[in-house]
Scaffold this active site. Structure first.
Site, PDB file in Angstrom:
ATOM      1  N   SER A 127       0.933  -1.088   0.145  1.00 24.15           N
ATOM      2  CA  SER A 127       0.265   0.423   0.161  1.00 24.15           C
ATOM      3  C   SER A 127       0.892   1.414   0.357  1.00 24.15           C
ATOM      4  O   SER A 127       2.419   1.039   0.838  1.00 24.15           O
ATOM      5  CB  SER A 127      -1.157  -0.212   1.587  1.00 24.15           C
ATOM      6  OG  SER A 127      -1.696   0.775   1.301  1.00 24.15           O
ATOM      7  N   TYR A 140      -2.087  -0.028  10.418  1.00 23.29           N
ATOM      8  CA  TYR A 140      -2.378  -0.259   8.950  1.00 23.29           C
ATOM      9  C   TYR A 140      -0.657  -0.156   8.397  1.00 23.29           C
ATOM     10  O   TYR A 140      -0.166  -0.728   7.652  1.00 23.29           O
ATOM     11  CB  TYR A 140      -3.604   0.317   8.748  1.00 23.29           C
ATOM     12  CG  TYR A 140      -3.727  -0.269   7.066  1.00 23.29           C
ATOM     13  CD1 TYR A 140      -4.077  -1.744   6.255  1.00 23.29           C
ATOM     14  CD2 TYR A 140      -2.922   0.348   5.803  1.00 23.29           C
ATOM     15  CE1 TYR A 140      -4.575  -1.503   5.558  1.00 23.29           C
ATOM     16  CE2 TYR A 140      -2.655   0.452   4.876  1.00 23.29           C
ATOM     17  CZ  TYR A 140      -3.465  -1.009   4.495  1.00 23.29           C
ATOM     18  OH  TYR A 140      -3.772  -1.429   2.403  1.00 23.29           O
TER      19      TYR A 140
END
Ligand SMILES: NC(=O)c1ccc[n+]([C@@H]2O[C@H](COP(=O)([O-])OP(=O)(O)OC[C@H]3O[C@@H](n4cnc5c(N)ncnc54)[C@H](OP(=O)(O)O)[C@@H]3O)[C@@H](O)[C@H]2O)c1
Length: 236
Positions: A127, A140
């Site tokens: 990501s 995250y």
């Protein structure tokens, strides 16, 4: 030539689209999910059932497949719970790091003999949060930074065995996760300014299609006109 490809989190989102694309072109897909029901309607040759929140069960589940060769392993499954460091619970830190990092390492470890036997390819769906962390992304982003390190270590370790390693760093694409992250942040969302799941899946497919004398190590992907994920109002 058809390949044997294992896709994690194949029940929905990017993983499901990948299973559909690979199956449509004739590959033997091993679809992973945490339960059989999640894979209803997913085209695949075989299934791997394992809850990534309990990585201690992964080795036995993989051993039952009796896989001798694996051409590609796509680490796609992941979770995102948005909260600042001051507000993120211990439970969410454990869950996020277990699913997004520890289970990924364990699955890679137990599949390495089959990957080496095929000069296989490991793809990490990372990501933008794996390259830069901002407020609210705490657990995250930490998990995605960790799998960047995992991928980079693995690449150096396995080059001699002919195993390729690619990390994809997408910004945002249209899935349940993106909608949930926008809701958690209280951020505006414009579907017309997000990448489609099919385009991200295509990037994964193209990565695996590269000529045998080259490998894409890292790929950063953004929509051409991204709408940043930004809280409408910041609480302090
Ligand atoms: N969407 C984006 O904008 C975006 C941007 C950058 C990176 N990514 C990354 O892209 C990957 C795919 O994301 P997505 O958007 O397709 O997410 P998604 O729609 O939320 O799908 C996540 C997948 O992971 C599976 N999963 C979650 N926890 C699991 C567990 N404990 N055991 C087994 N499977 C589990 C889910 O299975 P269940 O159905 O059982 O929950 C689901 O199949 C993720 O790694 C994500 O971090 C996404």
């Amino acid at each position: 030539m058809p390949k044997t490809i294992l896709v994690t989190g194949a029940g929905r989102g990017l993983g499901r689209t990948l299973a559909e694309l690979f199956s449509a072109r004739g590959d033997a897909v091993i679809a992973h999910a945490r339960n059989e029901g999640a894979l209803e309607g997913v085209p695949c040759e075989r299934r791997l059932i394992a809850d990534l929140e309990h990585p201690e069960g992964i080795a036995d589940a993989v051993a039952a497949l009796e896989l001798e060769h694996l051409d590609a392993l796509v680490h796609n499954a992941g979770i995102a719970h948005i909260a600042p460091v001051g507000g993120q619970s211990l439970e969410w830190w454990r869950r996020t790091l277990t699913v997004n990092v520890v289970a990924v390492a364990e699955l890679t470890r137990v599949l390495l003999p089959a990957l080496r036997a095929s000069s296989g390819h490991v793809v990490f769906v990372n990501s933008g949060a794996g390259l830069a962390a901002g407020p609210g992304w705490s657990s995250y982003a930490a998990s995605k930074h960790a799998i960047k390190a995992l991928a980079d270590s693995l690449r150096g370790e396995e080059q001699g065995a002919g195993v390729r390693v690619t990390s994809l760093y997408p910004s945002h694409f249209k899935t349940d996760m993106q909608r949930s992250v926008r809701e958690q942040f209280g951020s505006d969302y414009d579907l017309d300014r997000a990448t489609s799941v099919e385009s991200i899946a295509r990037a994964v497919v193209e990565t695996l299609n590269m000529p045998s004398d080259m490998v894409v190590n890292d790929m950063r992907i953004e929509p051409p006109n991204p709408l940043p994920i930004r809280p409408r109002a910041t609480e302090r």
